[in-house]
Design an enzyme around this catalytic site. Sequence first.
Site, PDB file in Angstrom:
ATOM      1  N   GLY A 203      -0.075 -10.222   0.786  1.00  0.00           N
ATOM      2  CA  GLY A 203       1.039  -9.501   0.187  1.00  0.00           C
ATOM      3  C   GLY A 203       0.583  -8.649  -0.962  1.00  0.00           C
ATOM      4  O   GLY A 203      -0.592  -8.281  -1.064  1.00  0.00           O
ATOM      5  N   ASN A 204       1.506  -8.325  -1.852  1.00  0.00           N
ATOM      6  CA  ASN A 204       1.174  -7.534  -3.028  1.00  0.00           C
ATOM      7  C   ASN A 204       2.081  -7.942  -4.179  1.00  0.00           C
ATOM      8  O   ASN A 204       2.936  -8.823  -4.033  1.00  0.00           O
ATOM      9  CB  ASN A 204       1.292  -6.030  -2.724  1.00  0.00           C
ATOM     10  CG  ASN A 204       2.642  -5.661  -2.147  1.00  0.00           C
ATOM     11  OD1 ASN A 204       3.669  -5.829  -2.796  1.00  0.00           O
ATOM     12  ND2 ASN A 204       2.644  -5.161  -0.912  1.00  0.00           N
ATOM     13  N   HIS A 205       1.915  -7.285  -5.312  1.00  0.00           N
ATOM     14  CA  HIS A 205       2.618  -7.689  -6.533  1.00  0.00           C
ATOM     15  C   HIS A 205       3.992  -7.041  -6.700  1.00  0.00           C
ATOM     16  O   HIS A 205       4.642  -7.220  -7.728  1.00  0.00           O
ATOM     17  CB  HIS A 205       1.777  -7.352  -7.762  1.00  0.00           C
ATOM     18  CG  HIS A 205       0.501  -8.142  -7.873  1.00  0.00           C
ATOM     19  ND1 HIS A 205       0.501  -9.504  -8.025  1.00  0.00           N
ATOM     20  CD2 HIS A 205      -0.801  -7.755  -7.831  1.00  0.00           C
ATOM     21  CE1 HIS A 205      -0.748  -9.942  -8.096  1.00  0.00           C
ATOM     22  NE2 HIS A 205      -1.559  -8.902  -7.972  1.00  0.00           N
ATOM     23  N   SER A 206       4.468  -6.280  -5.727  1.00  0.00           N
ATOM     24  CA  SER A 206       5.741  -5.578  -5.889  1.00  0.00           C
ATOM     25  C   SER A 206       6.885  -6.564  -6.132  1.00  0.00           C
ATOM     26  O   SER A 206       7.033  -7.559  -5.418  1.00  0.00           O
ATOM     27  CB  SER A 206       6.042  -4.748  -4.642  1.00  0.00           C
ATOM     28  OG  SER A 206       7.321  -4.166  -4.736  1.00  0.00           O
ATOM     29  N   ALA A 270       6.956  -1.699  -0.777  1.00  0.00           N
ATOM     30  CA  ALA A 270       5.484  -1.743  -0.805  1.00  0.00           C
ATOM     31  C   ALA A 270       5.006  -2.555   0.390  1.00  0.00           C
ATOM     32  O   ALA A 270       4.741  -3.757   0.278  1.00  0.00           O
ATOM     33  CB  ALA A 270       4.997  -2.357  -2.111  1.00  0.00           C
TER      34      ALA A 270
END
Length: 396
Positions: A203-206, A270
């Site tokens: 995943g990502n930090h969004s 994102a």
Amino acid sequence: MNIVLGVSGGIAAYKACILLRLLKESGHDVTVIPTAAALEFVGEATWEALSGHRVASGVFSDVAEVKHVRLGRGADLVAVVPATADLLARAAHGRADDLLTSTLLTATCPVVFAPAMHTEMWEHAATRANVATLRERGAHVVEPDSGRLTGADTGPGRLPEPESLFALLKGFLTSPARDLVGRKVLVTAGGTREPIDPVRFIGNHSSGRQGIAIAAAAAARGAEVRLIAAHIDAPLPAGIAVERVGTTGELYEATVKAAVGADAAVLAAAPADFTPKTASDRKLKRKGDIDLALTSTPDISAAVGRAKAPGQVLVVFAAETHDGPEHARAKREAKGADLVVLNDVSGGAVFGAAENSVTIFDERGEVDALVDASKESVADAIWDAVSAALGPRDSR
């Protein structure tokens, strides 16, 4: 601000009491107009005590004041909470058989309806036609929540909580423009998650906060908003149609479908760019190194850009840590977008924060730049640019 709070006859009328207190405590002058049916649920004494004004529901109360004209003309906002199926029908057909419907016909300010009713009534073709009529005329009809209704029933039709409605109405009172009335817009928000096994994911930090602010700003400016939300770390705005997704593949399918017929699409989500070629159906155990084969996820922005209809405005985001302007300009052209929002994510400072730093580009170059601005200010700047690109609604 002068606010008229209309209340129609549903059990959710008790929530309007809490909303009234919130509006009063924020410094607004609120006049309550209950229907006769609403007074069966909450009495005059309660409305008068909370608002500080006398309450009337009929046009023959204080006739000399011509209330049905004076209240509508003098309001900065009219909000009907809750709005029953009967009230929506009477408003859509221009009825003026009580003080509330008469006031609605004289109001020149923004008008917001917050429906509350059983699911069957909300989904009935007659109600959907009445909602469409009101929206076409410029009124904002919020989407009801899905949840517990009267008795043991559950489903779409529940009135959003007063705190969420208060946040929505604040947007109508502070929005710099009503330039999206009658427009249908799509907004995506949040980060997708690609499963490695039942426990782990890529995943990502969004946090989704910027996308949520964009959706809320569009609603405040009069648009009919559809929000597709992946993983988010912020409350969803009230009164907006929301579709939840998890993976980039799910986001792709939902976005491409929802973009059809939208006047504008702002793709602020994102999505993960890579996903495991295979995901384990069991939790992977720690037994040395694991070779994780990845494959690219579908390009959502490019797909929407390829299918973009004449007159439709597409906004994409470019989250960059270096060489931002060059990447942003290239991305706008490659995706077929009208606008690209360059988001400086150096050091990860913007993720989950209340502020953002962006630069908006169109085909001619830089349109606007905001540094350490609130995400709400960024949202309005984006809609300013979108509105300019759309042009007047009657010219299309």
